[in-house]
Write a protein that holds these residues in place. Structure first.
Motif, PDB file in Angstrom:
ATOM      1  N   ALA A  99       7.707  10.842 -84.301  1.00 39.63           N
ATOM      2  CA  ALA A  99       7.698  11.893 -85.328  1.00 39.63           C
ATOM      3  C   ALA A  99       8.957  12.755 -85.231  1.00 39.63           C
ATOM      4  O   ALA A  99       9.564  13.103 -86.249  1.00 39.63           O
ATOM      5  N   VAL A 100       9.372  13.067 -84.016  1.00 37.49           N
ATOM      6  CA  VAL A 100      10.587  13.864 -83.818  1.00 37.49           C
ATOM      7  C   VAL A 100      11.802  13.076 -84.301  1.00 37.49           C
ATOM      8  O   VAL A 100      12.649  13.609 -85.032  1.00 37.49           O
ATOM      9  N   ALA A 101      11.888  11.809 -83.935  1.00 40.14           N
ATOM     10  CA  ALA A 101      13.016  10.972 -84.365  1.00 40.14           C
ATOM     11  C   ALA A 101      13.037  10.843 -85.891  1.00 40.14           C
ATOM     12  O   ALA A 101      14.103  10.901 -86.520  1.00 40.14           O
ATOM     13  N   ALA A 102      11.863  10.701 -86.500  1.00 44.49           N
ATOM     14  CA  ALA A 102      11.765  10.535 -87.956  1.00 44.49           C
ATOM     15  C   ALA A 102      12.212  11.786 -88.708  1.00 44.49           C
ATOM     16  O   ALA A 102      12.645  11.700 -89.862  1.00 44.49           O
ATOM     17  N   ALA A 103      12.125  12.941 -88.061  1.00 39.71           N
ATOM     18  CA  ALA A 103      12.579  14.183 -88.711  1.00 39.71           C
ATOM     19  C   ALA A 103      14.086  14.154 -88.925  1.00 39.71           C
ATOM     20  O   ALA A 103      14.609  14.846 -89.807  1.00 39.71           O
ATOM     21  N   GLY A 104      14.789  13.373 -88.121  1.00 39.21           N
ATOM     22  CA  GLY A 104      16.227  13.184 -88.313  1.00 39.21           C
ATOM     23  C   GLY A 104      17.081  14.394 -87.984  1.00 39.21           C
ATOM     24  O   GLY A 104      18.187  14.537 -88.517  1.00 39.21           O
ATOM     25  N   ARG A 105      16.598  15.276 -87.134  1.00 38.11           N
ATOM     26  CA  ARG A 105      17.343  16.483 -86.777  1.00 38.11           C
ATOM     27  C   ARG A 105      17.696  16.452 -85.285  1.00 38.11           C
ATOM     28  O   ARG A 105      16.843  16.109 -84.460  1.00 38.11           O
ATOM     29  N   ARG A 106      18.920  16.841 -84.953  1.00 41.38           N
ATOM     30  CA  ARG A 106      19.341  16.870 -83.542  1.00 41.38           C
ATOM     31  C   ARG A 106      19.093  18.234 -82.907  1.00 41.38           C
ATOM     32  O   ARG A 106      19.243  18.398 -81.701  1.00 41.38           O
ATOM     33  N   ASN A 107      18.752  19.236 -83.717  1.00 44.76           N
ATOM     34  CA  ASN A 107      18.451  20.580 -83.214  1.00 44.76           C
ATOM     35  C   ASN A 107      16.945  20.793 -83.228  1.00 44.76           C
ATOM     36  O   ASN A 107      16.319  20.713 -84.292  1.00 44.76           O
ATOM     37  N   LEU A 108      16.386  21.059 -82.071  1.00 46.56           N
ATOM     38  CA  LEU A 108      14.937  21.235 -81.958  1.00 46.56           C
ATOM     39  C   LEU A 108      14.593  22.652 -81.517  1.00 46.56           C
ATOM     40  O   LEU A 108      15.166  23.167 -80.547  1.00 46.56           O
ATOM     41  N   ILE A 109      13.657  23.248 -82.227  1.00 46.99           N
ATOM     42  CA  ILE A 109      13.111  24.557 -81.870  1.00 46.99           C
ATOM     43  C   ILE A 109      11.726  24.293 -81.290  1.00 46.99           C
ATOM     44  O   ILE A 109      10.887  23.660 -81.945  1.00 46.99           O
ATOM     45  N   ILE A 110      11.492  24.765 -80.066  1.00 42.80           N
ATOM     46  CA  ILE A 110      10.223  24.476 -79.387  1.00 42.80           C
ATOM     47  C   ILE A 110       9.540  25.765 -78.957  1.00 42.80           C
ATOM     48  O   ILE A 110      10.175  26.667 -78.407  1.00 42.80           O
ATOM     49  N   ALA A 111       8.238  25.832 -79.201  1.00 43.21           N
ATOM     50  CA  ALA A 111       7.385  26.867 -78.617  1.00 43.21           C
ATOM     51  C   ALA A 111       6.086  26.181 -78.243  1.00 43.21           C
ATOM     52  O   ALA A 111       5.698  25.184 -78.871  1.00 43.21           O
ATOM     53  N   GLY A 112       5.410  26.698 -77.230  1.00 46.13           N
ATOM     54  CA  GLY A 112       4.163  26.047 -76.835  1.00 46.13           C
ATOM     55  C   GLY A 112       3.426  26.780 -75.737  1.00 46.13           C
ATOM     56  O   GLY A 112       3.915  27.744 -75.143  1.00 46.13           O
ATOM     57  N   ILE A 113       2.246  26.296 -75.488  1.00 45.31           N
ATOM     58  CA  ILE A 113       1.363  26.831 -74.454  1.00 45.31           C
ATOM     59  C   ILE A 113       0.932  25.667 -73.563  1.00 45.31           C
ATOM     60  O   ILE A 113       0.405  24.688 -74.073  1.00 45.31           O
ATOM     61  N   THR A 114       1.214  25.706 -72.298  1.00 47.23           N
ATOM     62  CA  THR A 114       1.880  26.790 -71.604  1.00 47.23           C
ATOM     63  C   THR A 114       3.350  26.451 -71.373  1.00 47.23           C
ATOM     64  O   THR A 114       3.705  25.287 -71.293  1.00 47.23           O
ATOM     65  N   THR A 115       4.158  27.514 -71.222  1.00 42.75           N
ATOM     66  CA  THR A 115       5.591  27.329 -71.007  1.00 42.75           C
ATOM     67  C   THR A 115       5.840  26.473 -69.767  1.00 42.75           C
ATOM     68  O   THR A 115       6.708  25.609 -69.756  1.00 42.75           O
ATOM     69  N   ASP A 116       5.067  26.755 -68.703  1.00 37.84           N
ATOM     70  CA  ASP A 116       5.335  26.132 -67.400  1.00 37.84           C
ATOM     71  C   ASP A 116       4.803  24.710 -67.274  1.00 37.84           C
ATOM     72  O   ASP A 116       5.062  24.044 -66.276  1.00 37.84           O
ATOM     73  N   VAL A 117       4.076  24.218 -68.280  1.00 42.10           N
ATOM     74  CA  VAL A 117       3.586  22.834 -68.241  1.00 42.10           C
ATOM     75  C   VAL A 117       3.946  22.100 -69.533  1.00 42.10           C
ATOM     76  O   VAL A 117       4.602  21.068 -69.520  1.00 42.10           O
ATOM     77  N   CYS A 118       3.542  22.648 -70.666  1.00 44.85           N
ATOM     78  CA  CYS A 118       3.638  21.924 -71.937  1.00 44.85           C
ATOM     79  C   CYS A 118       4.984  22.073 -72.644  1.00 44.85           C
ATOM     80  O   CYS A 118       5.287  21.304 -73.547  1.00 44.85           O
ATOM     81  N   VAL A 119       5.794  23.072 -72.245  1.00 40.89           N
ATOM     82  CA  VAL A 119       7.097  23.285 -72.879  1.00 40.89           C
ATOM     83  C   VAL A 119       8.230  22.773 -72.000  1.00 40.89           C
ATOM     84  O   VAL A 119       9.144  22.106 -72.485  1.00 40.89           O
ATOM     85  N   VAL A 120       8.190  23.081 -70.713  1.00 37.17           N
ATOM     86  CA  VAL A 120       9.325  22.800 -69.832  1.00 37.17           C
ATOM     87  C   VAL A 120       9.722  21.321 -69.836  1.00 37.17           C
ATOM     88  O   VAL A 120      10.907  20.990 -69.940  1.00 37.17           O
ATOM     89  N   TYR A 121       8.748  20.425 -69.771  1.00 35.61           N
ATOM     90  CA  TYR A 121       9.078  19.001 -69.654  1.00 35.61           C
ATOM     91  C   TYR A 121       9.638  18.396 -70.947  1.00 35.61           C
ATOM     92  O   TYR A 121      10.678  17.744 -70.922  1.00 35.61           O
ATOM     93  N   PRO A 122       9.001  18.599 -72.113  1.00 35.55           N
ATOM     94  CA  PRO A 122       9.608  18.049 -73.333  1.00 35.55           C
ATOM     95  C   PRO A 122      10.956  18.686 -73.669  1.00 35.55           C
ATOM     96  O   PRO A 122      11.843  18.014 -74.204  1.00 35.55           O
ATOM     97  N   ALA A 123      11.136  19.969 -73.338  1.00 37.55           N
ATOM     98  CA  ALA A 123      12.420  20.623 -73.610  1.00 37.55           C
ATOM     99  C   ALA A 123      13.528  19.959 -72.797  1.00 37.55           C
ATOM    100  O   ALA A 123      14.604  19.646 -73.326  1.00 37.55           O
ATOM    101  N   ILE A 124      13.263  19.712 -71.510  1.00 36.07           N
ATOM    102  CA  ILE A 124      14.264  19.077 -70.647  1.00 36.07           C
ATOM    103  C   ILE A 124      14.493  17.623 -71.066  1.00 36.07           C
ATOM    104  O   ILE A 124      15.636  17.155 -71.135  1.00 36.07           O
ATOM    105  N   THR A 125      13.410  16.906 -71.378  1.00 39.41           N
ATOM    106  CA  THR A 125      13.549  15.516 -71.834  1.00 39.41           C
ATOM    107  C   THR A 125      14.390  15.443 -73.102  1.00 39.41           C
ATOM    108  O   THR A 125      15.256  14.574 -73.234  1.00 39.41           O
ATOM    109  N   ALA A 126      14.147  16.358 -74.035  1.00 40.62           N
ATOM    110  CA  ALA A 126      14.915  16.367 -75.294  1.00 40.62           C
ATOM    111  C   ALA A 126      16.400  16.594 -75.023  1.00 40.62           C
ATOM    112  O   ALA A 126      17.254  15.926 -75.624  1.00 40.62           O
TER     113      ALA A 126
END
Length: 197
Positions: A99-126
């Protein structure tokens, strides 16, 4: 010189695991603040036509469903949400990554719960996958301030830009008198500025 500013034309909004059960674990910010900022982010994407991807994890477990106001504010994105079966790093969930790839955007804005589990890993992977990432700190939260600050430091060390809802919306607008700017100002006023104590 090329601008590094995020805009509705070059960014996508990813809202991760804003679930009723998970929200109850957050102590680094108030529930009301997080909800206000999350709704402002979701509506900003919707009003400007920016790709908006919602995801949740194990809705039938203790995490529960996404909070009702979010489902009401962006019903189409809610209906299309990616329901993960327990993969912590959303960017490693095949459906979400597609779904992220299909959006076709290289700039990602992320927010989520919780920062220390659900945000940190996808942000770093991205970041590792070549995306530019901004994490909206006040649309996220952790079970403690220490957990939140540690996750933020870890993300920053990997090249993630930290921002706040007001700052991000101003960046997306750039000019309040433009068509997108006036929509974003209305969202910011309705969801955040008018509700501050």
């Amino acid at each position: 010189m090329k601008s590094n500013l995020f805009s509705p034309d070059n960014a996508a909004m990813l809202l991760i695991d804003h679930q009723v059960g998970t929200l109850n674990w957050v102590k680094s910010n108030t529930l009301e603040e997080i909800k206000r900022h999350t709704l402002a982010l979701a509506r900003s994407a919707k009003e400007t036509g920016m790709p908006l991807i919602l995801t949740s994890s194990q809705e039938d477990q203790v995490q529960g469903p996404l909070f009702d106001e979010l489902a009401a504010a962006v019903p189409e994105a809610f209906a299309n949400r990616i329901q993960r079966q327990g993969v912590v790093d959303a960017m490693k969930d095949p459906q979400f990554a597609m779904a992220v790839a299909a959006a076709g955007r290289r700039n990602l804005i992320i927010a989520g719960i919780t920062t220390d589990v659900c945000v940190v890993y996808p942000a770093i992977t991205a970041i590792q996958q070549g995306y530019n990432v901004q994490v909206v700190v006040d649309g996220s939260g952790s079970p403690s301030t220490l957990a939140d600050e540690t996750a933020l430091r870890r993300m920053e060390a990997h090249g993630v830009t930290l921002t706040t809802t007001n700052q991000l919306i101003a960046e997306l607008a750039q000019d309040w008198s433009s068509p997108n700017g006036s929509k974003l100002m209305q969202v910011l006023f309705e969801e955040v500025l008018s509700k501050q104590g």
